[in-house]
Enzyme design. Structure first.
Site, mmCIF file in Angstrom:
data_model
loop_
_atom_site.group_PDB
_atom_site.id
_atom_site.type_symbol
_atom_site.label_atom_id
_atom_site.label_comp_id
_atom_site.label_asym_id
_atom_site.label_seq_id
_atom_site.Cartn_x
_atom_site.Cartn_y
_atom_site.Cartn_z
ATOM 1 N N ARG A 351 54.205 42.259 39.529
ATOM 2 C CA ARG A 351 52.773 42.203 39.857
ATOM 3 C C ARG A 351 52.220 40.831 39.478
ATOM 4 N NH1 ARG A 351 50.981 47.773 39.822
ATOM 5 N NH2 ARG A 351 52.647 48.834 40.946
ATOM 6 N N GLU A 353 49.380 39.711 39.017
ATOM 7 C CA GLU A 353 47.966 39.882 38.655
ATOM 8 C C GLU A 353 47.593 38.892 37.559
ATOM 9 O OE1 GLU A 353 47.592 43.913 37.473
ATOM 10 O OE2 GLU A 353 47.806 44.725 39.503
ATOM 11 N N ARG A 359 47.749 44.795 27.713
ATOM 12 C CA ARG A 359 48.273 45.966 28.429
ATOM 13 C C ARG A 359 48.851 45.614 29.799
ATOM 14 N NH1 ARG A 359 43.938 48.338 31.739
ATOM 15 N NH2 ARG A 359 44.820 50.410 31.407
ATOM 16 N N HIS A 360 48.876 44.306 30.136
ATOM 17 C CA HIS A 360 49.380 43.890 31.444
ATOM 18 C C HIS A 360 50.613 42.986 31.309
ATOM 19 C CE1 HIS A 360 45.338 45.136 32.895
ATOM 20 N NE2 HIS A 360 46.011 45.415 33.996
ATOM 21 N N GLU A 516 45.735 54.594 31.087
ATOM 22 C CA GLU A 516 46.459 55.080 32.261
ATOM 23 C C GLU A 516 47.917 54.647 32.199
ATOM 24 O OE1 GLU A 516 48.396 53.833 35.810
ATOM 25 O OE2 GLU A 516 46.645 52.573 35.415
ATOM 26 N N SER A 519 49.987 56.333 38.180
ATOM 27 C CA SER A 519 49.161 56.618 39.349
ATOM 28 C C SER A 519 50.018 57.389 40.339
ATOM 29 C CB SER A 519 48.661 55.322 40.001
ATOM 30 O OG SER A 519 47.655 54.737 39.212
ATOM 31 N N ARG A 567 54.254 50.802 28.801
ATOM 32 C CA ARG A 567 53.012 51.441 28.360
ATOM 33 C C ARG A 567 53.282 52.804 27.724
ATOM 34 N NH1 ARG A 567 47.955 50.635 32.562
ATOM 35 N NH2 ARG A 567 48.019 48.360 32.679
#
Length: 593
Positions: A351, A353, A359-360, A516, A519, A567
């Site tokens: 990812r 991002e 947390r990423h 979270e 998903s 996570r």
């Protein structure tokens, strides 16, 4: 519990001399300027005393001979490498010749974790790291470490233990690898994990020497925050010369190989391995097939922009634009259309991002699954309950030793969950709970696109998710729960809308401790609806021809989800940063080691 990571993350200035850590004669690290002054003053005083004694000896009868010269020739330190290919060598200590798969000694090594006083009187071989040494005069104590377990070895000068052997063992650098043969002796050694014995050392061979100046010390990196804070208080009260060193995340990750030797960090990755094991075992039990989907693809995995782009076969006639897969999502669904019925995968996810938070990650390990459903996506939720509880119970029942080791550095609060069906909240219920709680959780953050009061059809912000987790824990007493029926606007193009209200979707997120971890959703298996939703989300159907074609020849209704391994492990243990559960983390600023 996660916070933004910066270079100032938990850093404390280290005491260094010429840019390097310093140690006293017993191998203990000197952590303050005051302690270093005391140490150097004592060394100067001892040197003056030695010089004075030498002068007195010279005045009485000539030059004083070195103490070593008086030792018998048989006790001279072995300078050459020790050859140990078959039979035990005459030398009881020294540097072992390079191990090159040419040894047939027949030795059976015992793991440190398996040593106990029940073996009293037995002679055993141990291969481990030198955790620390303490020597004084004719005595030496060597603590050996193997995967977080420690045992003390003891040497005392005598007929079978020459002084040179005591000196050799006392001079071993920390983290060096040694082979030690010793007799198990019953003893109380509270500072070691194997606390009911010590090894009376008979032989000691250096297998691999570690450089003396380590970039970080295992003791420093293994202390809890409570210990460090307590040392700060003691310094302020005049009870200590210097506070314990706080090793920053950056230093740990720059020297990850050494950081992995810290008992808690080592145990974390044993738990991480176990999570994958229990996940696999649970899904195989339910008839799933493990798959391995491509990680280099011709377009964005889910039609998003946050992808790592590359040129496929650059410089050849086959050159084409490509990217690293954001998830195995599309391929999982295609496998269901290929009649594999139930599939799962454990593999890397990429990812791109631009999120600099604790947390990423830009690369993480995804635990994905997809399955045919008969009537409802809740069948996939039932499956999620099944394998997540299998994971939680597996860790609790089989890895208490590792959890205990981790808790000595990072306090671990047991995760609260149900062994049966876990809590499922619908999205409108979550909005109502946040509104009832009032500001700031009923409002979006200033400066955000949806600034103002929380709306019915918006996605939740991170601070709202966390507070929702607190509200759920207070009301329902659980750390593990599901939020379902998300607004259609905030879900991907392949998500099936709700039949009773197209503003909502047959989708869900799974939470642990207010964060979270998964998903999931029912997927669209109808081609006209899929193409319509692609266009609505700005994804040209022409970019997904092979994927869309998979549904043209008879498609089963299906659902699934994807979990982030790092996570799950971090939140199960209550850790504050997913980098602690990522072996060699990749984030927006880190590509090495």
């Amino acid at each position: 519990i996660f916070a933004r990571v910066t270079m100032a993350d938990a850093e404390q200035a280290e005491f260094l001399v010429d840019g390097k850590p310093v140690f006293d004669d017993d191998g203990n690290r000197i952590t303050s300027k005051g302690a270093y002054k005391k140490y150097t003053a004592k060394k100067e005083k001892d040197a003056k005393k030695a010089a004075h004694k030498a002068k007195e000896a010279e005045a009485k009868g000539g030059a004083a001979a070195p103490a070593e010269a008086a030792a018998p020739a048989a006790e001279a330190v072995q300078t050459g490498p020790v050859t140990y290919l078959k039979d035990e060598p005459q030398q009881a200590f020294g540097e072992l010749v390079l191990v090159q798969s040419n040894q047939t000694t027949g030795r059976e090594f015992v793991h440190v974790s398996n040593l106990s006083a029940a073996q009293e009187g037995q002679e055993v071989w141990v291969r481990g790291r030198v955790h620390n040494t303490r020597s004084k005069g004719n005595n030496c104590f060597v603590v050996l470490r193997q995967t977080g377990f420690t045992v003390q070895g003891a040497l005392f000068k005598g007929p079978d233990i020459p002084k040179e052997m005591v000196k050799f063992c006392g001079a071993l650098s920390r983290e060096s690898v040694v082979d030690v043969k010793g007799k198990v002796v019953r003893a109380e050694v509270k500072s070691c994990t194997q606390s009911d014995l010590e090894l009376s050392v008979l032989r000691c061979y250096l297998v691999s020497k570690a450089e003396a100046n380590l970039p970080l010390q295992i003791e420093d990196a293994g202390r809890s925050e409570a210990e460090i804070e307590e040392s700060v208080k003691k310094v302020a009260a005049g009870e200590m010369d210097g506070a314990y060193v706080r090793v920053s995340n950056e230093v740990r990750l720059d020297n990850r190989v050494i950081d992995l030797r810290v008992p808690a960090q080592n145990a974390i990755f044993r738990l991480s391995s176990a999570v994958c094991h229990f996940y696999r075992a649970a899904l195989l039990e339910k008839g799933f097939t493990e798959i391995h989907s491509p990680k280099i693809i011709a377009g964005a995995s889910e039609g998003g922009a946050a992808v790592f782009k590359l040129k496929y076969m650059e410089g050849t006639k086959h050159e084409a634009p490509a990217c690293l897969a954001q998830s195995p999502q599309l391929y999982k669904q295609m496998c269901i259309m290929g009649d594999l019925e139930r599939v799962f995968e454990v593999g890397p996810v990429f990812r791109a991002e631009n999120s600099d938070t604790s947390r990423h990650l830009t690369e993480f390990t995804g635990l994905d699954f997809e399955m045919q459903i008969n009537e409802s996506y809740t069948e996939a939720l039932d499956m999620t309950d099944f394998f997540m509880v299998k994971i939680f119970e597996g860790l609790k029942n089989n890895f208490q030793r590792e959890i205990q080791i981790i808790s000595q550095q990072y306090p671990v609060e047991p995760l609260q969950y149900s062994k049966d069906k876990n809590l499922r909240l619908q999205f409108p219920e979550a909005i109502a709970m946040l509104r009832a709680a009032g500001p700031p959780y009923s409002k979006n953050r200033p400066g955000m696109p949806d600034e103002g009061d929380i709306e019915e059809l918006q996605d939740l912000e991170t601070h709202q998710e966390r507070h929702l987790g607190q509200l759920v824990k207070e009301k329902y007493g659980t750390d593990f729960w599901v939020l379902e029926r998300f607004p259609m606007e905030v879900r991907p193009f392949y998500t099936m809308p709700c039949a009773d209200d197209p503003n909502y979707s047959n989708s869900y997120d799974v939470f642990m401790r207010g964060q979270e971890i998964m998903s999931g959703a029912q997927r669209v298996h109808d081609v006209p609806l899929l193409c319509k939703q692609c266009e609505a989300k700005g994804v040209p159907p022409s970019q997904l021809t092979a994927y869309i074609d998979a549904f043209r020849y008879g498609a089963f209704p299906h659902a699934g989800g994807g979990i982030g391994l790092e996570r799950v492990v971090a939140l199960y243990l209550g850790l504050d940063n997913v980098r602690k559960t990522s072996l060699f983390p990749r984030d927006i600023a880190r590509l090495t080691p």
